[in-house]
Enzyme design. Structure first.
Site, PDB file in Angstrom:
ATOM      1  N   ASP A  13       6.375  -0.023 -13.087  1.00 32.71           N
ATOM      2  CA  ASP A  13       6.181  -0.372 -11.679  1.00 32.71           C
ATOM      3  C   ASP A  13       6.339   0.915 -10.875  1.00 32.71           C
ATOM      4  OD1 ASP A  13       6.058  -1.890  -9.238  1.00 32.71           O
ATOM      5  OD2 ASP A  13       8.244  -1.871  -9.133  1.00 32.71           O
ATOM      6  N   SER A  14       5.964   0.838  -9.610  1.00 26.50           N
ATOM      7  CA  SER A  14       6.142   2.005  -8.739  1.00 26.50           C
ATOM      8  C   SER A  14       7.617   2.265  -8.425  1.00 26.50           C
ATOM      9  CB  SER A  14       5.392   1.783  -7.434  1.00 26.50           C
ATOM     10  OG  SER A  14       5.872   0.622  -6.798  1.00 26.50           O
ATOM     11  N   TYR A  45       3.136   2.873  -4.068  1.00 25.49           N
ATOM     12  CA  TYR A  45       1.767   2.863  -4.574  1.00 25.49           C
ATOM     13  C   TYR A  45       0.775   2.370  -3.513  1.00 25.49           C
ATOM     14  CZ  TYR A  45       2.681   3.796  -9.578  1.00 25.49           C
ATOM     15  OH  TYR A  45       2.993   4.378 -10.777  1.00 25.49           O
ATOM     16  N   GLY A  46       1.238   1.566  -2.569  1.00 30.21           N
ATOM     17  CA  GLY A  46       0.357   1.013  -1.542  1.00 30.21           C
ATOM     18  C   GLY A  46      -0.380   2.082  -0.747  1.00 30.21           C
ATOM     19  N   CYS A  76       3.362  -4.558 -11.335  1.00 29.12           N
ATOM     20  CA  CYS A  76       3.148  -4.018  -9.995  1.00 29.12           C
ATOM     21  C   CYS A  76       1.782  -4.496  -9.508  1.00 29.12           C
ATOM     22  CB  CYS A  76       3.182  -2.494 -10.094  1.00 29.12           C
ATOM     23  SG  CYS A  76       2.658  -1.644  -8.602  1.00 29.12           S
ATOM     24  N   ASN A  77       1.749  -5.129  -8.325  1.00 26.35           N
ATOM     25  CA  ASN A  77       0.493  -5.648  -7.794  1.00 26.35           C
ATOM     26  C   ASN A  77      -0.527  -4.557  -7.514  1.00 26.35           C
ATOM     27  OD1 ASN A  77       2.509  -7.902  -7.100  1.00 26.35           O
ATOM     28  ND2 ASN A  77       0.513  -8.834  -6.761  1.00 26.35           N
ATOM     29  N   CYS A 187       4.489 -10.740  -4.603  1.00 24.00           N
ATOM     30  CA  CYS A 187       5.088  -9.401  -4.581  1.00 24.00           C
ATOM     31  C   CYS A 187       6.361  -9.489  -5.404  1.00 24.00           C
ATOM     32  CB  CYS A 187       5.396  -8.989  -3.143  1.00 24.00           C
ATOM     33  SG  CYS A 187       6.420  -7.501  -3.010  1.00 24.00           S
ATOM     34  N   THR A 188       6.550  -8.503  -6.269  1.00 26.72           N
ATOM     35  CA  THR A 188       7.684  -8.583  -7.199  1.00 26.72           C
ATOM     36  C   THR A 188       9.043  -8.498  -6.501  1.00 26.72           C
ATOM     37  OG1 THR A 188       7.431  -6.221  -7.594  1.00 26.72           O
ATOM     38  CG2 THR A 188       6.401  -7.692  -9.195  1.00 26.72           C
ATOM     39  N   HIS A 189       9.062  -8.103  -5.228  1.00 29.19           N
ATOM     40  CA  HIS A 189      10.339  -8.078  -4.503  1.00 29.19           C
ATOM     41  C   HIS A 189      10.835  -9.474  -4.111  1.00 29.19           C
ATOM     42  CE1 HIS A 189       9.686  -3.773  -4.135  1.00 29.19           C
ATOM     43  NE2 HIS A 189      10.814  -3.626  -3.453  1.00 29.19           N
TER      44      HIS A 189
END
Lengths: 273, 273
Positions: A13-14, A45-46, A76-77, A187-189
């Protein structure tokens, strides 16, 4: 490439968001070894271009391949949207990304075929989840809400105060109005505030990438006969590209456990396998 | 529409091929009731236009809705390719088709990411399976073989003689040459000769629509909390549009059991719900 049951699974992931995916994998695949890479030097990454994300993700995959992983998870999306297909065409290892499993699960779960999505602005703008939902059910109604302030609030560890409650209530309002019975946490958050989300959307089935990826990894390893038995407890280790101390501090909050030693890795120094 | 756990599941096909799908559903969902409709008066679907198949499938779905089904399964490749998305946008009930589940399973199962497909000429020409495999793994290599003589031979009940063995060996040859480790049986007739296929493709994992649809139906009902418990054995009944006696004779061979009374139904007389 030769595949070995005892090889670890690579997850990247980022930053720390993908740890909610790792968390579900650790819980449902307790016999497996995991290597987690957080690309904190390149975060977020966005803000990167598709070209940058493809090149960067390929370097990370090559570093993971150097660790002999049997499977790679893009947790990571942004990296999945920009680079998953590219990575799959470039390397021999099987690579699984977020989004497709959640979209499929949401279609399976919804009874009224009204599905909500909470995600970052970039993810909503990409339309990826909507397309993937419609690939399984062309008649499903998708209500998407961009939540620009939510991931930063979670990453910063904001208190569960009136402001955060109102923020979440505002983002959830369009989903309640649309009478969705299922919502994708895109979103993974977001699983970090799952209790708050559940209370804000009562009666709504919440679909999170962690649970669905863990399920996808489990099915994949089982079908490939690469699933490790439970004879031995799995091990896990962490690496990141930025400051390890900062990663340890933030990561231990996300994973609710001490991370131990975190290696700092320069993936630019990796040569393709 | 209101959904009830005790409602039956509707399954339809152009004829008897979909009975191999019903068979797997009966085995893995023993508590559920099923209604199977074989559109034998309109058989074969392969010769119909997309417009015809959409209109016809919608009438069948409406007849099934009149039987209060909680879920519809399109157990037919031609109808899924031509009409699944259309049906999903036209009616409130959840509708599951073949192809997507098998493509997903093949990607999960393959270790060397070389996947074979055996199917009718129309299915191979549509490229649907290939697209669906690539949606899960853009780097998978798909080797497709059109098998025009296979479904008719199975439908006619040809003996397992040297001619049939040679036919199957010829169709399987390109998959062996491509060293696929996983093959999709892309026609609902093919599981009828699964032993022969397994021997012809040793070491290759065979993916059939019946097994994957049964799994998809199970997961879907479980997630929607519409899965029926095992308190009572499920019931099943059959209807067809053509000659019931011919359906009983052919169907009992496909399902390896007597079908009981088969109703003849004129779906053109159904009014939309």
């Amino acid at each position: 490439m030769e595949l070995h049951t005892n090889s670890p699974i690579g997850v990247f992931d980022s930053g720390v968001g993908g740890l909610t995916v790792l968390d579900e994998c650790l819980a449902s695949l307790p016999g497996e070894d995991f290597i987690y890479f957080g690309d904190t030097a390149f975060f977020p990454y966005g803000e990167r271009s598709v070209q940058q994300l493809r090149a960067r993700s390929l370097r990370i995959v090559d570093w993971l391949l150097g660790q002999q992983v049997k499977l790679v998870v893009v947790a990571c999306n942004s990296a999945t949207a920009a680079a998953l297909e590219y990575l799959q065409t470039q390397r021999e290892v099987s690579i699984i990304g977020v989004m497709a499993p959640e979209a499929h699960a949401a279609v399976q779960a919804s009874r009224n075929r009204r599905i909500g999505l909470l995600a970052t602005e970039a993810t909503v703008a990409s339309g990826s989840y909507e397309r993937m939902v419609h690939a399984h059910d062309a008649g499903a109604q998708v209500t998407s809400v961009a939540c620009p302030k939510l991931a930063p609030a979670i990453q910063n560890g904001d208190a569960f105060d009136a402001d955060l409650l109102e923020l979440v209530r505002d983002y959830a309002a369009p989903l309640r109005k649309a009478e969705v019975d299922t919502a994708i946490l895109g979103c993974t958050h977001y699983p970090m505030i799952d209790r708050l989300l559940r209370r804000t959307l009562p009666g709504v089935t919440l679909i999170s990438s962690g649970e669905e990826i863990a399920r996808e990894v489990h099915e994949t390893l089982e079908r490939k006969t690469l699933l490790r038995g439970l004879g031995k407890e799995g091990e896990y280790r962490f690496a990141c590209s930025g400051d390890p101390a900062a990663f340890v501090e933030l990561g231990s909050r996300f994973l609710q456990m001490p991370l131990g030693k975190v290696d700092q890795v320069d993936v630019d120094a990796v040569t393709a396998s």
